[in-house]
Design a protein around this motif. Structure first.
Motif, PDB file in Angstrom:
ATOM      1  N   ALA A 112      29.995  -3.549   4.952  1.00 16.21           N
ATOM      2  CA  ALA A 112      29.428  -4.209   6.128  1.00 16.21           C
ATOM      3  C   ALA A 112      29.359  -3.257   7.321  1.00 16.21           C
ATOM      4  CB  ALA A 112      30.249  -5.443   6.487  1.00 16.21           C
ATOM      5  N   ILE A 113      30.399  -2.460   7.502  1.00 18.13           N
ATOM      6  CA  ILE A 113      30.402  -1.483   8.595  1.00 18.13           C
ATOM      7  C   ILE A 113      29.293  -0.460   8.374  1.00 18.13           C
ATOM      8  CG2 ILE A 113      31.707   0.417   9.637  1.00 18.13           C
ATOM      9  CD1 ILE A 113      34.237  -1.336   9.210  1.00 18.13           C
ATOM     10  N   SER A 114      29.150   0.000   7.145  1.00 18.50           N
ATOM     11  CA  SER A 114      28.101   0.963   6.814  1.00 18.50           C
ATOM     12  C   SER A 114      26.717   0.373   7.080  1.00 18.50           C
ATOM     13  CB  SER A 114      28.239   1.368   5.347  1.00 18.50           C
ATOM     14  OG  SER A 114      27.157   2.155   4.942  1.00 18.50           O
ATOM     15  N   SER A 115      26.509  -0.857   6.650  1.00 15.42           N
ATOM     16  CA  SER A 115      25.221  -1.520   6.837  1.00 15.42           C
ATOM     17  C   SER A 115      24.927  -1.785   8.313  1.00 15.42           C
ATOM     18  CB  SER A 115      25.220  -2.833   6.055  1.00 15.42           C
ATOM     19  OG  SER A 115      23.990  -3.489   6.176  1.00 15.42           O
ATOM     20  N   THR A 116      25.956  -2.190   9.062  1.00 17.38           N
ATOM     21  CA  THR A 116      25.790  -2.446  10.493  1.00 17.38           C
ATOM     22  C   THR A 116      25.487  -1.146  11.243  1.00 17.38           C
ATOM     23  OG1 THR A 116      27.289  -4.321  10.343  1.00 17.38           O
ATOM     24  CG2 THR A 116      26.893  -3.442  12.529  1.00 17.38           C
ATOM     25  N   THR A 117      26.172  -0.094  10.886  1.00 13.95           N
ATOM     26  CA  THR A 117      25.929   1.210  11.511  1.00 13.95           C
ATOM     27  C   THR A 117      24.484   1.650  11.275  1.00 13.95           C
ATOM     28  OG1 THR A 117      28.233   1.818  11.178  1.00 13.95           O
ATOM     29  CG2 THR A 117      26.713   3.614  11.617  1.00 13.95           C
ATOM     30  N   TYR A 118      24.014   1.464  10.053  1.00 16.63           N
ATOM     31  CA  TYR A 118      22.636   1.817   9.719  1.00 16.63           C
ATOM     32  C   TYR A 118      21.657   0.989  10.554  1.00 16.63           C
ATOM     33  CZ  TYR A 118      18.328   2.388   7.072  1.00 16.63           C
ATOM     34  OH  TYR A 118      17.032   2.657   6.717  1.00 16.63           O
ATOM     35  N   ALA A 119      21.900  -0.315  10.652  1.00 17.30           N
ATOM     36  CA  ALA A 119      21.014  -1.203  11.405  1.00 17.30           C
ATOM     37  C   ALA A 119      20.963  -0.819  12.881  1.00 17.30           C
ATOM     38  CB  ALA A 119      21.460  -2.649  11.245  1.00 17.30           C
ATOM     39  N   LEU A 120      22.098  -0.439  13.434  1.00 16.54           N
ATOM     40  CA  LEU A 120      22.143  -0.036  14.842  1.00 16.54           C
ATOM     41  C   LEU A 120      21.483   1.326  15.060  1.00 16.54           C
ATOM     42  CD1 LEU A 120      25.758  -1.177  15.712  1.00 16.54           C
ATOM     43  CD2 LEU A 120      23.653  -2.099  16.693  1.00 16.54           C
ATOM     44  N   GLU A 121      21.750   2.241  14.149  1.00 19.31           N
ATOM     45  CA  GLU A 121      21.260   3.610  14.292  1.00 19.31           C
ATOM     46  C   GLU A 121      19.745   3.713  14.159  1.00 19.31           C
ATOM     47  OE1 GLU A 121      22.437   7.475  11.853  1.00 19.31           O
ATOM     48  OE2 GLU A 121      24.186   6.276  12.435  1.00 19.31           O
ATOM     49  N   TYR A 122      19.198   2.971  13.206  1.00 23.64           N
ATOM     50  CA  TYR A 122      17.771   3.109  12.905  1.00 23.64           C
ATOM     51  C   TYR A 122      16.924   1.919  13.364  1.00 23.64           C
ATOM     52  CZ  TYR A 122      19.290   7.058  10.155  1.00 23.64           C
ATOM     53  OH  TYR A 122      19.837   8.249   9.768  1.00 23.64           O
ATOM     54  N   GLY A 123      17.527   0.968  14.061  1.00 15.16           N
ATOM     55  CA  GLY A 123      16.767  -0.181  14.539  1.00 15.16           C
ATOM     56  C   GLY A 123      16.184  -1.006  13.408  1.00 15.16           C
ATOM     57  N   GLU A 124      16.972  -1.228  12.356  1.00 19.64           N
ATOM     58  CA  GLU A 124      16.493  -1.949  11.177  1.00 19.64           C
ATOM     59  C   GLU A 124      15.950  -3.323  11.560  1.00 19.64           C
ATOM     60  OE1 GLU A 124      18.168  -3.403   6.820  1.00 19.64           O
ATOM     61  OE2 GLU A 124      19.578  -2.856   8.391  1.00 19.64           O
ATOM     62  N   ARG A 125      14.841  -3.676  10.929  1.00 17.59           N
ATOM     63  CA  ARG A 125      14.201  -4.967  11.169  1.00 17.59           C
ATOM     64  C   ARG A 125      14.011  -5.683   9.847  1.00 17.59           C
ATOM     65  NH1 ARG A 125       9.904  -5.504  15.475  1.00 17.59           N
ATOM     66  NH2 ARG A 125      11.334  -5.443  17.200  1.00 17.59           N
TER      67      ARG A 125
END
Length: 179
Positions: A112-125
Motif C-alpha cells: 500500500a505504501i509503494s502504491s500510494t507513493t507511486y500515485a503521489l509521485e506520478y499523479g496516477e489517475r
C-alpha cells in the motif's frame, strides 16, 4: 505487563473505536450518492462521478472500519471447533493466529505504501471517463491497513496478557463492547 504496552492497547483501541464509529455514518453518504445517481439516471443524464465516488467511499468504509470490526470481534469465524474450546485454549489459538494476520497486514502495508507513493509521485489517475486522482483513496487505504495492523498488535498484546492472567480493560462497558 509493562505499562507502556497497556497504554498502547488502550490508545489504539480508543482511536480505532472513534474512527470506526465515525466511518459507520459513511453508509448514509454512500446511499445518498447512489440514490442521487439512480434519480438522475432515471430522469436526466447520470453524472460520471457517482459510481466511482461510491466505490471509493466503500473502500474507505471497509478498510477504515476493519480495525474497529477486529476490535469488536465482529469478523467471521469458523466456529465448528473453536466454540467448544475452553477460554484458555481459545486465547492460545487467537494469540498464535493473530501472528499470521500481523504478517499479512505488514506485507499489505508495504504494498500500500509503494502504491500510494507511486500515485503521489506520478499523479496516477483512474482509467474511467471521470479520471479522478488515485492518491486520496490510496492514502485512506494505507491508513486503514496501518490501523488494522496496529489493532492486530494490540490484540496480540491483550491475548498474551490474558495468558499471563492479566486482563487489560480499555474503559469499555460490556454493553459498548456488544454494539
Amino acid at each position: 505487563m509493562p505499562s507502556v504496552l497497556i497504554a498502547y492497547v488502550r490508545v489504539v483501541n480508543k482511536i480505532n473505536r472513534t474512527i470506526g464509529r465515525v466511518v459507520m455514518l459513511g453508509i448514509f453518504v454512500m446511499m445518498g450518492i447512489l440514490l442521487y445517481a439512480s434519480f438522475t439516471k432515471t430522469f436526466f443524464i447520470p453524472p460520471l462521478w457517482s459510481l466511482e465516488v461510491s466505490q471509493f467511499l466503500m473502500v474507505g468504509y471497509f478498510l477504515l472500519g476493519g480495525a474497529y470490526s477486529l476490535q469488536m470481534g465482529a469478523h467471521v469465524r469458523m466456529d465448528l471447533v473453536y466454540g467448544n474450546w475452553r477460554p484458555h485454549t481459545r486465547t492460545w489459538v487467537d494469540a498464535f493466529t493473530v501472528l499470521f494476520l500481523i504478517f499479512y497486514l505488514a506485507l499489505l502495508l508495504y504494498g500500500a505504501i509503494s502504491s500510494t507513493t507511486y500515485a503521489l509521485e506520478y499523479g496516477e489517475r483512474s482509467y474511467s471517463a471521470w479520471r479522478p486522482y488515485m492518491a486520496p483513496i490510496k492514502i485512506i487505504m494505507t491508513f486503514g491497513i496501518l490501523m488494522t495492523l496496529l489493532q492486530s498488535i494490540a490484540i496480540l498484546i491483550t491475548d498474551v496478557a490474558r495468558l499471563r492472567g492479566i486482563e487489560i480493560h480499555d474503559g469499555l462497558t460490556e454493553e459498548e463492547r456488544e454494539q
